[in-house]
Write a protein that holds these residues in place. Structure first.
Motif, PDB file in Angstrom:
ATOM      1  N   ALA A 178       0.834  -1.203   0.000  1.00  0.00           N
ATOM      2  CA  ALA A 178       0.000   0.000   0.000  1.00  0.00           C
ATOM      3  C   ALA A 178       0.872   1.257   0.000  1.00  0.00           C
ATOM      4  O   ALA A 178       0.550   2.242  -0.685  1.00  0.00           O
ATOM      5  CB  ALA A 178      -0.928  -0.007   1.204  1.00  0.00           C
ATOM      6  N   ASP A 179       1.977   1.222   0.730  1.00  0.00           N
ATOM      7  CA  ASP A 179       2.888   2.369   0.757  1.00  0.00           C
ATOM      8  C   ASP A 179       3.537   2.582  -0.615  1.00  0.00           C
ATOM      9  O   ASP A 179       3.701   3.722  -1.071  1.00  0.00           O
ATOM     10  CB  ASP A 179       3.972   2.166   1.820  1.00  0.00           C
ATOM     11  CG  ASP A 179       3.431   2.284   3.245  1.00  0.00           C
ATOM     12  OD1 ASP A 179       2.321   2.828   3.410  1.00  0.00           O
ATOM     13  OD2 ASP A 179       4.121   1.827   4.174  1.00  0.00           O
ATOM     14  N   ALA A 184       3.640   5.793  -5.741  1.00  0.00           N
ATOM     15  CA  ALA A 184       3.609   5.798  -7.202  1.00  0.00           C
ATOM     16  C   ALA A 184       2.538   6.720  -7.773  1.00  0.00           C
ATOM     17  O   ALA A 184       2.645   7.171  -8.914  1.00  0.00           O
ATOM     18  CB  ALA A 184       3.380   4.374  -7.715  1.00  0.00           C
ATOM     19  N   ILE A 185       1.503   7.001  -6.982  1.00  0.00           N
ATOM     20  CA  ILE A 185       0.392   7.827  -7.455  1.00  0.00           C
ATOM     21  C   ILE A 185       0.749   9.301  -7.261  1.00  0.00           C
ATOM     22  O   ILE A 185       1.212   9.687  -6.186  1.00  0.00           O
ATOM     23  CB  ILE A 185      -0.902   7.489  -6.682  1.00  0.00           C
ATOM     24  CG1 ILE A 185      -1.247   6.001  -6.820  1.00  0.00           C
ATOM     25  CG2 ILE A 185      -2.050   8.365  -7.165  1.00  0.00           C
ATOM     26  CD1 ILE A 185      -1.567   5.550  -8.207  1.00  0.00           C
ATOM     27  N   PRO A 186       0.543  10.154  -8.262  1.00  0.00           N
ATOM     28  CA  PRO A 186       0.842  11.581  -8.112  1.00  0.00           C
ATOM     29  C   PRO A 186       0.121  12.189  -6.909  1.00  0.00           C
ATOM     30  O   PRO A 186      -1.017  11.820  -6.592  1.00  0.00           O
ATOM     31  CB  PRO A 186       0.334  12.194  -9.423  1.00  0.00           C
ATOM     32  CG  PRO A 186       0.398  11.068 -10.409  1.00  0.00           C
ATOM     33  CD  PRO A 186       0.068   9.829  -9.625  1.00  0.00           C
ATOM     34  N   ALA A 187       0.787  13.121  -6.256  1.00  0.00           N
ATOM     35  CA  ALA A 187       0.255  13.710  -5.020  1.00  0.00           C
ATOM     36  C   ALA A 187      -1.110  14.344  -5.236  1.00  0.00           C
ATOM     37  O   ALA A 187      -2.000  14.233  -4.380  1.00  0.00           O
ATOM     38  CB  ALA A 187       1.243  14.738  -4.473  1.00  0.00           C
ATOM     39  N   ALA A 188      -1.298  15.021  -6.368  1.00  0.00           N
ATOM     40  CA  ALA A 188      -2.587  15.681  -6.613  1.00  0.00           C
ATOM     41  C   ALA A 188      -3.720  14.672  -6.677  1.00  0.00           C
ATOM     42  O   ALA A 188      -4.834  14.933  -6.208  1.00  0.00           O
ATOM     43  CB  ALA A 188      -2.522  16.479  -7.912  1.00  0.00           C
ATOM     44  N   THR A 189      -3.469  13.500  -7.232  1.00  0.00           N
ATOM     45  CA  THR A 189      -4.483  12.454  -7.328  1.00  0.00           C
ATOM     46  C   THR A 189      -4.746  11.815  -5.974  1.00  0.00           C
ATOM     47  O   THR A 189      -5.886  11.428  -5.674  1.00  0.00           O
ATOM     48  CB  THR A 189      -4.042  11.382  -8.337  1.00  0.00           C
ATOM     49  OG1 THR A 189      -3.795  12.002  -9.599  1.00  0.00           O
ATOM     50  CG2 THR A 189      -5.105  10.307  -8.499  1.00  0.00           C
ATOM     51  N   ARG A 190      -3.703  11.704  -5.162  1.00  0.00           N
ATOM     52  CA  ARG A 190      -3.861  11.064  -3.840  1.00  0.00           C
ATOM     53  C   ARG A 190      -4.820  11.834  -2.946  1.00  0.00           C
ATOM     54  O   ARG A 190      -5.375  11.263  -2.001  1.00  0.00           O
ATOM     55  CB  ARG A 190      -2.501  10.946  -3.144  1.00  0.00           C
ATOM     56  CG  ARG A 190      -1.531  10.002  -3.805  1.00  0.00           C
ATOM     57  CD  ARG A 190      -0.474   9.565  -2.819  1.00  0.00           C
ATOM     58  NE  ARG A 190       0.240  10.676  -2.209  1.00  0.00           N
ATOM     59  CZ  ARG A 190       1.442  11.116  -2.608  1.00  0.00           C
ATOM     60  NH1 ARG A 190       2.032  10.548  -3.661  1.00  0.00           N
ATOM     61  NH2 ARG A 190       2.031  12.113  -1.993  1.00  0.00           N
ATOM     62  N   ARG A 191      -5.012  13.112  -3.217  1.00  0.00           N
ATOM     63  CA  ARG A 191      -5.835  13.931  -2.321  1.00  0.00           C
ATOM     64  C   ARG A 191      -7.326  13.686  -2.506  1.00  0.00           C
ATOM     65  O   ARG A 191      -8.138  14.162  -1.713  1.00  0.00           O
ATOM     66  CB  ARG A 191      -5.502  15.412  -2.535  1.00  0.00           C
ATOM     67  CG  ARG A 191      -4.141  15.813  -1.963  1.00  0.00           C
ATOM     68  CD  ARG A 191      -3.995  17.317  -1.912  1.00  0.00           C
ATOM     69  NE  ARG A 191      -3.703  17.884  -3.222  1.00  0.00           N
ATOM     70  CZ  ARG A 191      -2.466  18.072  -3.695  1.00  0.00           C
ATOM     71  NH1 ARG A 191      -1.417  17.734  -2.957  1.00  0.00           N
ATOM     72  NH2 ARG A 191      -2.283  18.608  -4.887  1.00  0.00           N
ATOM     73  N   THR A 192      -7.708  12.963  -3.553  1.00  0.00           N
ATOM     74  CA  THR A 192      -9.130  12.688  -3.793  1.00  0.00           C
ATOM     75  C   THR A 192      -9.315  11.207  -4.104  1.00  0.00           C
ATOM     76  O   THR A 192      -8.370  10.507  -4.467  1.00  0.00           O
ATOM     77  CB  THR A 192      -9.666  13.514  -4.977  1.00  0.00           C
ATOM     78  OG1 THR A 192      -8.931  13.179  -6.157  1.00  0.00           O
ATOM     79  CG2 THR A 192      -9.530  15.002  -4.705  1.00  0.00           C
ATOM     80  N   GLY A 193     -10.534  10.724  -3.929  1.00  0.00           N
ATOM     81  CA  GLY A 193     -10.877   9.375  -4.379  1.00  0.00           C
ATOM     82  C   GLY A 193     -10.560   8.255  -3.424  1.00  0.00           C
ATOM     83  O   GLY A 193     -10.550   7.089  -3.821  1.00  0.00           O
ATOM     84  N   GLY A 194     -10.316   8.561  -2.163  1.00  0.00           N
ATOM     85  CA  GLY A 194     -10.086   7.497  -1.191  1.00  0.00           C
ATOM     86  C   GLY A 194      -8.660   6.969  -1.227  1.00  0.00           C
ATOM     87  O   GLY A 194      -7.756   7.566  -1.817  1.00  0.00           O
ATOM     88  N   ASN A 195      -8.460   5.802  -0.623  1.00  0.00           N
ATOM     89  CA  ASN A 195      -7.123   5.220  -0.522  1.00  0.00           C
ATOM     90  C   ASN A 195      -6.582   4.898  -1.916  1.00  0.00           C
ATOM     91  O   ASN A 195      -7.235   4.198  -2.686  1.00  0.00           O
ATOM     92  CB  ASN A 195      -7.168   3.954   0.335  1.00  0.00           C
ATOM     93  CG  ASN A 195      -5.779   3.497   0.756  1.00  0.00           C
ATOM     94  OD1 ASN A 195      -4.925   3.244  -0.087  1.00  0.00           O
ATOM     95  ND2 ASN A 195      -5.565   3.393   2.050  1.00  0.00           N
ATOM     96  N   PRO A 196      -5.389   5.382  -2.252  1.00  0.00           N
ATOM     97  CA  PRO A 196      -4.862   5.137  -3.602  1.00  0.00           C
ATOM     98  C   PRO A 196      -4.549   3.671  -3.882  1.00  0.00           C
ATOM     99  O   PRO A 196      -4.375   3.285  -5.043  1.00  0.00           O
ATOM    100  CB  PRO A 196      -3.583   5.983  -3.639  1.00  0.00           C
ATOM    101  CG  PRO A 196      -3.212   6.201  -2.211  1.00  0.00           C
ATOM    102  CD  PRO A 196      -4.507   6.247  -1.454  1.00  0.00           C
ATOM    103  N   ALA A 197      -4.480   2.838  -2.845  1.00  0.00           N
ATOM    104  CA  ALA A 197      -4.189   1.417  -3.048  1.00  0.00           C
ATOM    105  C   ALA A 197      -5.424   0.609  -3.415  1.00  0.00           C
ATOM    106  O   ALA A 197      -5.302  -0.570  -3.775  1.00  0.00           O
ATOM    107  CB  ALA A 197      -3.545   0.828  -1.790  1.00  0.00           C
ATOM    108  N   LYS A 198      -6.589   1.218  -3.342  1.00  0.00           N
ATOM    109  CA  LYS A 198      -7.836   0.470  -3.538  1.00  0.00           C
ATOM    110  C   LYS A 198      -7.858  -0.277  -4.867  1.00  0.00           C
ATOM    111  O   LYS A 198      -8.189  -1.463  -4.928  1.00  0.00           O
ATOM    112  CB  LYS A 198      -9.023   1.426  -3.447  1.00  0.00           C
ATOM    113  CG  LYS A 198     -10.370   0.765  -3.689  1.00  0.00           C
ATOM    114  CD  LYS A 198     -11.506   1.768  -3.573  1.00  0.00           C
ATOM    115  CE  LYS A 198     -12.848   1.117  -3.832  1.00  0.00           C
ATOM    116  NZ  LYS A 198     -13.967   2.092  -3.718  1.00  0.00           N
ATOM    117  N   ARG A 199      -7.503   0.392  -5.942  1.00  0.00           N
ATOM    118  CA  ARG A 199      -7.600  -0.220  -7.265  1.00  0.00           C
ATOM    119  C   ARG A 199      -6.560  -1.324  -7.453  1.00  0.00           C
ATOM    120  O   ARG A 199      -6.835  -2.349  -8.090  1.00  0.00           O
ATOM    121  CB  ARG A 199      -7.461   0.863  -8.344  1.00  0.00           C
ATOM    122  CG  ARG A 199      -8.666   1.795  -8.403  1.00  0.00           C
ATOM    123  CD  ARG A 199      -8.486   2.907  -9.413  1.00  0.00           C
ATOM    124  NE  ARG A 199      -7.410   3.821  -9.007  1.00  0.00           N
ATOM    125  CZ  ARG A 199      -7.582   4.843  -8.178  1.00  0.00           C
ATOM    126  NH1 ARG A 199      -8.774   5.076  -7.654  1.00  0.00           N
ATOM    127  NH2 ARG A 199      -6.572   5.629  -7.861  1.00  0.00           N
TER     128      ARG A 199
END
Length: 310
Positions: A178-179, A184-199
Motif C-alpha cells: 500500500a505504501d 507511485a500515485i501523483p500527489a494531486a491524485t492522492r488527495r481525492t478518491g479514497g485510498n490510492p491502493a484500492k484499485r
C-alpha cells in the motif's frame, strides 16, 4: 439488497419443490432468508472459501434437511448440480466480490487497512497468492492486471515502482504494498478518491482468484440450468463484474434472427427476458445502514422459453 433479491426470486420459487443455487454463499444471509421464506425450498450453496462453508453450515443448521453446501468455485456449477442430482433449478443467485469476513480478517491480506501477509486467496487450498503475483509477474503483466482489473490509470507507474522495490527486497506485506502504491500515485491524485491502493488491491484480488474468469463460466452455466420460469439474480460490486453480467444477460434476451426477414425465426427468439431495467442500485436507507452496499448493482432475468437443445 436482500429484500429486492427475495422479491425477484420469489415468483420462481412458488412451486411444490423448488431448488435455488446460492453461487457465492458467503455468510449465508441470503440463503437463510430464502429458506425461511419458502418452506419447500431446497438450497444448494457453493463457495470456494472453506470458512464460508463452515460458518454457513452452522448458520443454516435449522434447515439442514433442505440444504446442500459444496466447497467449490462457482464455475464448477454444472458438475456440482450433476453430483447433487439437480441438473435443473428454479433460481440462481450470484452475490459477487469479496465477503465481509474476508475483508475484516486482517490476516487474509485482502484489505489495505491492515498490515498482514499478502495472501488474498478466497480458497486457502490454492497455491497462487498475491505475494507471488507481486513478486514474480513481469512488469508488463502487472501493468495489464492493474489496468484491466483495477482500472488504474497509473498502472505503469505503480507496476514499475513495484518492480524496483521488489528487486531490493521481496514485498510480503499489505502495508508495504500500500505504501509503494501511494508513492507511485501523483500527489494531486492522492488527495481525492479514497485510498490510492484500492484499485491495486482489487486488481490483485481478481487475478489471484480468477474472479472474472469464474463469472464468465458460471453465469452461462446458471442460465442453462434454469427451468422454464426460473430466474437468475446477480449482485455485482464493480464495473467489470457488472459489464460481464450485462453482456451475458443481453446475449440471452435478444432476437438473433438474421436482419430483413419478414417473420422472426422461432429458433432465434430470446429464451430469457430482463427483469430489471439496467442495473438497480441499493436504497439510500440501505447504504446508510451498510456503507459497503453502496457499490452494489443488481441485474436479473427470467427464462421464458425452453427449446429441445437446451
Amino acid at each position: 439488497m436482500l429484500d429486492r433479491v427475495l422479491e425477484l426470486l420469489a415468483p420462481a420459487l412458488d412451486g411444490p419443490a423448488p431448488v435455488v443455487v446460492d453461487a457465492n454463499l458467503g455468510l449465508g444471509g441470503h440463503s437463510e432468508a430464502l429458506l425461511a421464506a419458502h418452506p419447500a425450498l431446497h438450497l444448494i450453496g457453493i463457495d470456494r472459501d472453506p470458512f464460508a462453508i463452515d460458518f454457513s453450515t452452522r448458520r443454516l443448521a435449522p434447515y439442514a434437511d433442505r440444504v446442500t453446501l459444496v466447497h467449490a468455485a462457482s464455475d464448477d456449477m454444472t458438475d456440482v448440480l450433476a453430483r447433487a442430482g439437480r441438473p435443473t433449478v428454479d433460481g440462481v443467485l450470484f452475490d459477487l466480490g469479496v465477503s465481509s469476513p474476508q475483508l475484516d480478517d486482517g490476516e487474509r491480506g485482502f484489505a489495505y487497512s491492515y498490515d498482514a501477509p499478502l495472501d488474498m486467496r478466497m480458497d486457502t487450498d490454492q497455491e497462487l497468492t498475491a505475494e507471488q503475483v507481486v513478486n514474480t509477474y513481469s512488469t508488463g503483466d502487472l501493468i495489464r492486471i492493474l489496468r484491466d482489473y483495477g482500472e488504474e490509470r497509473f498502472a505503469p507507474r505503480v507496476a514499475r515502482l513495484i518492480a524496483q522495490e521488489r528487486a531490493k527486497e521481496a514485498i510480503t506485506s499489505t502495508k508495504r504494498l500500500a505504501d509503494i502504491v501511494r508513492d507511485a500515485i501523483p500527489a494531486a491524485t492522492r488527495r481525492t478518491g479514497g485510498n490510492p491502493a484500492k484499485r491495486t488491491f482489487q486488481a490483485l484480488r481478481i487475478e489471484v482468484n480468477a474472479e472474472l474468469a469464474a463469472l464468465e463460466g458460471a453465469l452461462p452455466a446458471a442460465l442453462d440450468a434454469l427451468a422454464l420460469g426460473g430466474r437468475v439474480v446477480v449482485l455485482s460490486y464493480h464495473s467489470l463484474e457488472d459489464r460481464l453480467t450485462k453482456q451475458a444477460l443481453t446475449a440471452r434476451t435478444r432476437d438473433t434472427s438474421p436482419p430483413g426477414l419478414p417473420v422472426p425465426l422461432a429458433a432465434h427468439q430470446p429464451r430469457f427476458r430482463l427483469l430489471t431495467r439496467g442495473a438497480e442500485l441499493p436504497s439510500e436507507e440501505e447504504v446508510a445502514r451498510n456503507p459497503r452496499a453502496a457499490s452494489a448493482r443488481c441485474r436479473a432475468a427470467e427464462r421464458i422459453r425452453v427449446d429441445d437443445e437446451d
